[in-house]
Design a protein around this motif. Structure first.
Motif, short mmCIF file in Angstrom:
data_model
loop_
_atom_site.label_atom_id
_atom_site.label_comp_id
_atom_site.label_asym_id
_atom_site.label_seq_id
_atom_site.Cartn_x
_atom_site.Cartn_y
_atom_site.Cartn_z
N LEU A 128 1.26 20.64 -14.12
CA LEU A 128 1.23 21.42 -12.80
C LEU A 128 2.00 20.17 -11.76
CD1 LEU A 128 0.09 23.46 -10.78
CD2 LEU A 128 -1.93 22.05 -10.43
N LYS A 129 1.56 18.97 -11.83
CA LYS A 129 2.24 17.95 -11.35
C LYS A 129 3.57 17.99 -11.32
CE LYS A 129 2.12 12.70 -10.49
NZ LYS A 129 1.56 11.66 -11.12
N MET A 166 -0.08 37.81 -12.57
CA MET A 166 1.05 38.30 -11.71
C MET A 166 2.23 37.34 -11.54
SD MET A 166 -1.91 39.67 -9.21
CE MET A 166 -0.61 40.42 -7.98
N HIS A 167 3.52 37.73 -11.71
CA HIS A 167 4.46 36.97 -11.75
C HIS A 167 4.56 36.08 -10.29
CE1 HIS A 167 8.49 35.34 -12.83
NE2 HIS A 167 8.96 35.66 -11.80
N GLU A 168 4.66 34.77 -10.40
CA GLU A 168 4.87 33.87 -9.37
C GLU A 168 3.70 33.91 -8.31
OE1 GLU A 168 8.87 34.34 -8.15
OE2 GLU A 168 9.66 33.14 -9.83
N TYR A 169 2.69 34.34 -8.53
CA TYR A 169 1.51 34.59 -7.51
C TYR A 169 0.70 33.57 -7.50
CZ TYR A 169 -0.98 37.54 -4.12
OH TYR A 169 -1.43 37.87 -2.93
N PRO A 170 0.49 32.73 -6.55
CA PRO A 170 -0.51 31.72 -6.69
C PRO A 170 -1.81 31.72 -6.19
CG PRO A 170 1.00 31.49 -4.52
CD PRO A 170 1.38 32.62 -5.37
N TYR A 171 -2.87 30.85 -6.62
CA TYR A 171 -4.44 31.03 -6.55
C TYR A 171 -4.89 29.81 -6.01
CZ TYR A 171 -4.20 35.75 -8.66
OH TYR A 171 -3.89 37.09 -8.98
N TYR A 172 -5.97 29.95 -5.37
CA TYR A 172 -6.88 28.51 -5.26
C TYR A 172 -7.87 28.25 -6.02
CZ TYR A 172 -4.23 29.28 -0.44
OH TYR A 172 -3.70 29.54 0.65
N LYS A 191 3.85 29.97 -19.09
CA LYS A 191 4.65 30.75 -18.14
C LYS A 191 5.10 29.70 -17.16
CE LYS A 191 2.39 33.84 -15.71
NZ LYS A 191 3.37 34.92 -15.60
N GLU A 192 5.18 28.41 -17.63
CA GLU A 192 5.75 27.17 -16.94
C GLU A 192 5.30 27.01 -15.32
OE1 GLU A 192 9.80 27.83 -18.00
OE2 GLU A 192 9.39 26.69 -19.97
N PHE A 193 4.17 27.51 -15.32
CA PHE A 193 3.60 27.23 -13.68
C PHE A 193 4.65 27.84 -12.86
CE2 PHE A 193 2.42 23.69 -16.35
CZ PHE A 193 0.99 23.41 -16.16
N ASP A 194 4.84 29.13 -13.19
CA ASP A 194 5.86 30.00 -12.18
C ASP A 194 5.31 30.31 -10.83
OD1 ASP A 194 4.14 32.04 -12.65
OD2 ASP A 194 5.41 33.45 -13.66
N PHE A 195 4.13 30.01 -10.62
CA PHE A 195 3.61 30.19 -9.28
C PHE A 195 3.94 29.36 -8.49
CE2 PHE A 195 0.37 28.26 -12.06
CZ PHE A 195 -0.14 27.26 -11.14
N ILE A 196 4.60 28.08 -9.18
CA ILE A 196 4.95 27.06 -7.91
C ILE A 196 6.57 26.91 -7.96
CG2 ILE A 196 4.94 24.33 -7.78
CD1 ILE A 196 2.08 25.75 -7.30
N ASN A 197 7.06 27.18 -6.68
CA ASN A 197 8.38 27.20 -6.45
C ASN A 197 8.55 26.61 -5.17
OD1 ASN A 197 8.23 29.61 -4.94
ND2 ASN A 197 7.59 30.81 -6.94
#
Length: 228
Positions: free
Chosen positions: A39-40, A110-116, A217-223
């Motif tokens: 993630l970092k 869910m593709h590229e969708y971030p969560y807390y 998914k290679e952390f796709d929610f981080i972009n």
């Protein structure tokens, strides 16, 4: 030197050392180490160096008493989730000392969708939320709402741990660990709620498998868009 010391470095105000006694109660799961490191790296690759550095300078792990309370409410809580909370006790409008943070730590199918990540106190506070919000869905009262067959069909019997809300305050999606599956499910499976159209779907058979999914998914929610 523990994983958290390696991750933060020696200049992190000894926060990792202060929490070392807490962490020793639950040996750090290798998947959690891999997840945080990945993630970092995802933040750094998407020009989020400053966001990550600000994040790691502020946060600290859950208190021992709060972890104990969580274990009392959810005796089967996965060690990997405990480890994650020992790293950061919530990222959803979470106040650390004098600073309040909102920080994307998780994703879903869910593709590229971030969560807390919710804090231990929020998780405990929300222990009855699934019954209150989804009882009619669980009991299959609406044909138009898709409910995974791996989920039980009696609302009163469900035991779900709400650990994450999506980027828009959880209004679109929430994540749960299910300790009361149907005969077709697996205890500890991860459930994703999606709104409009409403759906309850099992996205992983365990919390570890869920973290592995995000790694693959290679952390796709981080972009660059989500970091902005």
């Amino acid at each position: 030197m523990t994983f958290w010391n390696k991750l933060f470095g020696k200049g992190q105000n000894n926060k990792s050392e202060k929490n070392e006694e807490k962490k020793s109660l639950n040996e750090t799961n290798p998947i959690v180490e891999k997840y945080i490191s990945g993630l970092k790296n995802a933040y750094f690759q998407n020009n989020g160096q400053e966001e990550w550095k600000s994040f790691e300078q502020v946060i600290y792990g859950a208190k021992k008493d709060d972890i104990n309370k969580l274990n009392q409410v959810y005796p089967d809580v996965p060690n990997a989730l405990i480890n994650l909370l020992e790293y950061v006790d919530g990222t959803y409008w979470r106040k650390y000392a004098k600073e309040e943070i909102i920080f994307f730590l998780l994703g879903s199918d869910m593709h590229e969708y971030p969560y807390y990540l919710l804090s231990t106190k929020e998780i405990i506070k929300n222990q009855n939320q699934a019954k209150e919000y989804f009882s009619e869905y669980i009991e299959r009262k609406y044909d138009e709402v898709e409910v995974d067959e791996k989920l039980a069909d009696k609302a009163e019997s469900i035991k779900w741990l709400h650990f994450s809300d999506c980027m828009n305050n959880g209004g679109t999606s929430q994540l749960f660990i299910d300790f009361s599956p149907s005969e077709k499910g697996t205890k500890g499976q991860v459930v994703r709620y999606l709104h409009d159209p409403d759906e309850l779907k099992v996205i992983a058979d365990s919390f570890e498998e869920y973290l592995n999914m995000l790694i693959k998914k290679e952390f796709d929610f981080i972009n660059e868009e989500t970091i902005e």
